[in-house]
Design an enzyme around this catalytic site. Structure first.
Site, PDB file in Angstrom:
ATOM      1  N   GLY A 126     -23.361  40.983 -53.973  1.00 42.35           N
ATOM      2  CA  GLY A 126     -23.212  41.108 -55.417  1.00 42.35           C
ATOM      3  C   GLY A 126     -21.734  41.094 -55.784  1.00 42.35           C
ATOM      4  O   GLY A 126     -21.157  40.062 -56.154  1.00 42.35           O
ATOM      5  N   ARG A 127     -21.116  42.242 -55.606  1.00 36.68           N
ATOM      6  CA  ARG A 127     -19.734  42.442 -56.054  1.00 36.68           C
ATOM      7  C   ARG A 127     -18.768  41.411 -55.453  1.00 36.68           C
ATOM      8  O   ARG A 127     -17.860  40.939 -56.139  1.00 36.68           O
ATOM      9  CB  ARG A 127     -19.295  43.840 -55.598  1.00 36.68           C
ATOM     10  CG  ARG A 127     -17.994  44.308 -56.168  1.00 36.68           C
ATOM     11  CD  ARG A 127     -17.584  45.663 -55.564  1.00 36.68           C
ATOM     12  NE  ARG A 127     -18.638  46.601 -55.378  1.00 36.68           N
ATOM     13  CZ  ARG A 127     -18.853  47.679 -56.145  1.00 36.68           C
ATOM     14  NH1 ARG A 127     -18.055  47.945 -57.132  1.00 36.68           N
ATOM     15  NH2 ARG A 127     -19.849  48.497 -55.871  1.00 36.68           N
ATOM     16  N   ARG A 174     -17.579  52.196 -64.984  1.00 38.71           N
ATOM     17  CA  ARG A 174     -17.231  52.539 -63.607  1.00 38.71           C
ATOM     18  C   ARG A 174     -16.165  53.632 -63.468  1.00 38.71           C
ATOM     19  O   ARG A 174     -16.322  54.534 -62.646  1.00 38.71           O
ATOM     20  CB  ARG A 174     -16.808  51.283 -62.816  1.00 38.71           C
ATOM     21  CG  ARG A 174     -17.863  50.169 -62.816  1.00 38.71           C
ATOM     22  CD  ARG A 174     -17.595  49.077 -61.800  1.00 38.71           C
ATOM     23  NE  ARG A 174     -17.722  49.570 -60.441  1.00 38.71           N
ATOM     24  CZ  ARG A 174     -16.732  49.907 -59.687  1.00 38.71           C
ATOM     25  NH1 ARG A 174     -15.491  49.749 -60.098  1.00 38.71           N
ATOM     26  NH2 ARG A 174     -16.943  50.390 -58.491  1.00 38.71           N
ATOM     27  N   CYS A 223     -15.914  59.792 -77.688  1.00 37.92           N
ATOM     28  CA  CYS A 223     -15.575  61.216 -77.817  1.00 37.92           C
ATOM     29  C   CYS A 223     -15.908  62.005 -76.568  1.00 37.92           C
ATOM     30  O   CYS A 223     -16.737  62.923 -76.603  1.00 37.92           O
ATOM     31  CB  CYS A 223     -16.297  61.774 -79.028  1.00 37.92           C
ATOM     32  SG  CYS A 223     -15.828  60.876 -80.500  1.00 37.92           S
ATOM     33  N   GLU A 224     -15.310  61.599 -75.450  1.00 39.13           N
ATOM     34  CA  GLU A 224     -15.459  62.337 -74.199  1.00 39.13           C
ATOM     35  C   GLU A 224     -14.177  62.176 -73.420  1.00 39.13           C
ATOM     36  O   GLU A 224     -13.613  61.082 -73.379  1.00 39.13           O
ATOM     37  CB  GLU A 224     -16.578  61.733 -73.334  1.00 39.13           C
ATOM     38  CG  GLU A 224     -17.940  61.918 -73.876  1.00 39.13           C
ATOM     39  CD  GLU A 224     -19.019  61.697 -72.815  1.00 39.13           C
ATOM     40  OE1 GLU A 224     -18.729  61.841 -71.611  1.00 39.13           O
ATOM     41  OE2 GLU A 224     -20.129  61.374 -73.227  1.00 39.13           O
ATOM     42  N   TYR A 259     -20.882  44.871 -62.109  1.00 35.38           N
ATOM     43  CA  TYR A 259     -21.187  46.225 -62.599  1.00 35.38           C
ATOM     44  C   TYR A 259     -20.328  46.572 -63.816  1.00 35.38           C
ATOM     45  O   TYR A 259     -19.903  47.707 -63.989  1.00 35.38           O
ATOM     46  CB  TYR A 259     -21.014  47.263 -61.467  1.00 35.38           C
ATOM     47  CG  TYR A 259     -21.796  46.899 -60.226  1.00 35.38           C
ATOM     48  CD1 TYR A 259     -23.182  46.945 -60.237  1.00 35.38           C
ATOM     49  CD2 TYR A 259     -21.161  46.443 -59.059  1.00 35.38           C
ATOM     50  CE1 TYR A 259     -23.921  46.569 -59.120  1.00 35.38           C
ATOM     51  CE2 TYR A 259     -21.894  46.067 -57.941  1.00 35.38           C
ATOM     52  CZ  TYR A 259     -23.271  46.137 -57.983  1.00 35.38           C
ATOM     53  OH  TYR A 259     -24.005  45.756 -56.881  1.00 35.38           O
TER      54      TYR A 259
HETATM   55  N1  LLP Z   1     -28.891  44.905 -52.255  1.00 37.92           N
HETATM   56  C1  LLP Z   1     -29.358  46.099 -52.664  1.00 37.92           C
HETATM   57  C2  LLP Z   1     -30.680  46.530 -52.223  1.00 37.92           C
HETATM   58  C3  LLP Z   1     -28.567  46.912 -53.506  1.00 37.92           C
HETATM   59  O1  LLP Z   1     -29.030  48.095 -53.886  1.00 37.92           O
HETATM   60  C4  LLP Z   1     -27.287  46.453 -53.919  1.00 37.92           C
HETATM   61  C5  LLP Z   1     -26.461  47.274 -54.803  1.00 37.92           C
HETATM   62  C6  LLP Z   1     -26.869  45.194 -53.481  1.00 37.92           C
HETATM   63  C7  LLP Z   1     -27.685  44.443 -52.644  1.00 37.92           C
HETATM   64  C8  LLP Z   1     -25.544  44.602 -53.875  1.00 37.92           C
HETATM   65  O2  LLP Z   1     -24.496  45.343 -53.385  1.00 37.92           O
HETATM   66  P1  LLP Z   1     -22.981  44.795 -53.521  1.00 37.92           P
HETATM   67  O3  LLP Z   1     -22.850  43.550 -52.655  1.00 37.92           O
HETATM   68  O4  LLP Z   1     -22.728  44.493 -54.932  1.00 37.92           O
HETATM   69  O5  LLP Z   1     -22.180  45.919 -53.014  1.00 37.92           O
HETATM   70  N2  LLP Z   1     -22.807  50.363 -60.000  1.00 37.92           N
HETATM   71  C9  LLP Z   1     -22.114  50.578 -58.748  1.00 37.92           C
HETATM   72  C10 LLP Z   1     -22.682  49.790 -57.600  1.00 37.92           C
HETATM   73  C11 LLP Z   1     -24.167  50.006 -57.367  1.00 37.92           C
HETATM   74  C12 LLP Z   1     -24.732  49.164 -56.250  1.00 37.92           C
HETATM   75  C13 LLP Z   1     -26.204  49.232 -56.201  1.00 37.92           C
HETATM   76  N3  LLP Z   1     -26.833  48.414 -55.221  1.00 37.92           N
HETATM   77  C14 LLP Z   1     -20.635  50.268 -58.966  1.00 37.92           C
HETATM   78  O6  LLP Z   1     -20.244  49.929 -60.068  1.00 37.92           O
HETATM   79  O7  LLP Z   1     -19.851  50.399 -58.045  1.00 37.92           O
END
Ligand code: LLP
Length: 419
Positions: free
Chosen positions: A277-278, A314, A343-344, A372
């Site tokens: 993802g990221r 984040r 307001c936080e 995200y």
């Molecule tokens: N696969 C599963 C089952 C997941 O739960 C996630 C992310 C991914 C793949 C993708 O992970 P990545 O490659 O993006 O690390 N909101 C948080 C991150 C939450 C991630 C949740 N799961 C942030 O802003 O850091």
């Protein structure tokens, strides 16, 4: 590498000067770069060149914008989805149903049925009752659900506690110690073709060691399952690779990751699945904002911007760092706390940080906001839902409208029995 760079003292996204977007669309606004998304998609795929059979499913939770998904669909990416809403988005973006993997810790029966009806490629089962329910629903529809069992390998991912998912005490998957018996029972159910294992130990990982430790455990589990007579053809290694958020950050590269995966999984003889993802979207987006005011504070000045914690959650949620850069830096710096209008006190993007010197009316960006970011936005404080723009060379388009507070209000009603 990304395509946000200064030209003649002005920050550009590809060939578009950011002040133009601010003027035409307004701020705050997310700006994504198509070339950066494509580059990251290619780099990640190239890093897996030594893996003979693979499937890459973009974890769309990090950026589910339809325009972004279409870019990645054209790169041959599938989707990792975690809700019926994400499933429909992935399909609407042009990702083939068979390239969709359905993860998610609490899928409803309706969502499982939807996945079957849409013909998705794989369900990642989180625990035994979910597998039983999926088998029942599939059998009733005279279908067979392709599935893998998510295990919790009990390793410490070494990341922020709120995004760590692979420790025994976390809610995800089944304990790797009890996985063989659960696999055995689920594999017998009509309606289910249990074909492998999934894991995902956390996000923003800055070391490969916990991933390797988890993969080694899964390798042993595969051998045990095969010894027990099971046919293991697919292993989903999840996502989690970290990205650099600030200078000096040096997370493992996709190439390092790919080399580790190739080494550890050499003898597995399976189709490997990935859910990045990221690493694909993070550095492909910025949040463009305008400085509203600069206000003296007790410790340092407050730079009050028009973006807030509802637009980019984040920092408030994870104390995350996002680089702040002036769109037209003067070369001078200042020490300031960067805050939004909400307001936080938690609505703070940075505390006492040395930043480009800015004044009211100046434009600035928060970097590494492509993952995200917009997807976690809300309308808290009755603020508008932040819009999104996709840049492609010298053109751009609004890929998600700003949703005005009034539109949100129009979906509410006051009961006529309150007088
Ligand atoms: N696969 C599963 C089952 C997941 O739960 C996630 C992310 C991914 C793949 C993708 O992970 P990545 O490659 O993006 O690390 N909101 C948080 C991150 C939450 C991630 C949740 N799961 C942030 O802003 O850091």
């Amino acid at each position: 590498m990304d395509h946000f760079a200064y030209r003649d003292g002005v920050l550009y996204a590809e060939d578009i000067a950011l002040p133009r977007i601010a003027e035409e669309i307004g701020t705050p606004v997310y700006v994504y770069s198509r070339a950066t998304l494509e580059r990251h998609a290619q780099v990640f795929r190239d890093a897996l060149a030594d893996i003979p059979r693979k499937h890459i499913a973009f974890a769309i939770k990090c950026n589910p914008n339809l325009g972004v998904l279409r870019v990645l669909a054209r790169q041959g990416y599938g989707a990792d989805v975690v809700s019926g809403g994400e499933l429909e988005r992935a399909i609407a973006s042009g990702i083939a149903p068979e390239d969709i993997v359905f993860s998610g810790v609490g899928k409803t029966r309706a969502e499982l049925a939807l996945g079957l009806d849409r013909g998705i490629g794989q369900f990642n089962i989180e625990h035994e009752p979910e597998g039983v329910a999926l088998a029942e629903i599939a059998a009733r529809k005279e279908m067979t659900a392709q599935a893998v069992l998510r295990v919790n390998p009990d390793v410490d991912a070494g990341t922020h506690a709120k995004i760590s998912t692979g420790k025994a005490e976390n809610k995800f998957g089944v304990g790797i110690d009890v996985a063989p018996e659960i696999f055995d029972r689920l594999a017998r159910l009509p309606g289910l073709k249990l074909r492998g294992i999934a894991l995902h130990i956390g996000s923003q990982l800055t070391s490969l060691d916990p991933l390797e430790a988890a993969f080694v455990r899964v390798g042993r589990l595969i051998a045990d399952l095969r010894a027990a007579g099971h046919d293991i053809t697919h292993v989903d290694l999840g996502g989690g690779l970290g990205v650099p958020y600030k200078e000096g950050d040096n997370p493992p590269s996709p190439a390092d990751y790919g080399a580790m995966v190739a080494r550890v999984t050499r003898d597995w003889d399976v189709t490997l699945m990935f859910e990045p993802g990221r690493v694909i979207a993070g550095n492909a987006g910025v949040l463009l904002t305008e400085v509203l005011w600069v206000k003296p504070g007790a410790q340092s000045d407050f730079v009050i911007v028009d973006a807030a914690m509802n637009d980019l959650a984040r920092p408030a949620l994870y104390d995350a760092w996002h680089d702040f850069q002036a769109v037209r830096p003067s070369g001078e710096t200042m020490t300031a706390s960067i805050v939004g209008p909400v307001c936080e006190t938690g609505d703070t993007f940075a505390r006492d940080r040395v930043i480009d010197k800015v004044a009211a009316g100046d434009l600035a960006v928060f970097r590494t906001a492509g993952a995200y970011g917009a997807t976690m936005a809300s309308t808290y404080n009755s603020r508008s839902l932040v819009p999104e723009v996709l840049v492609d060379g010298d053109r751009y388009i609004v890929v998600a409208d700003r949703i005005a507070a009034g539109t949100i209000m129009a979906a509410e009603r006051v009961p006529d029995w309150i007088d």
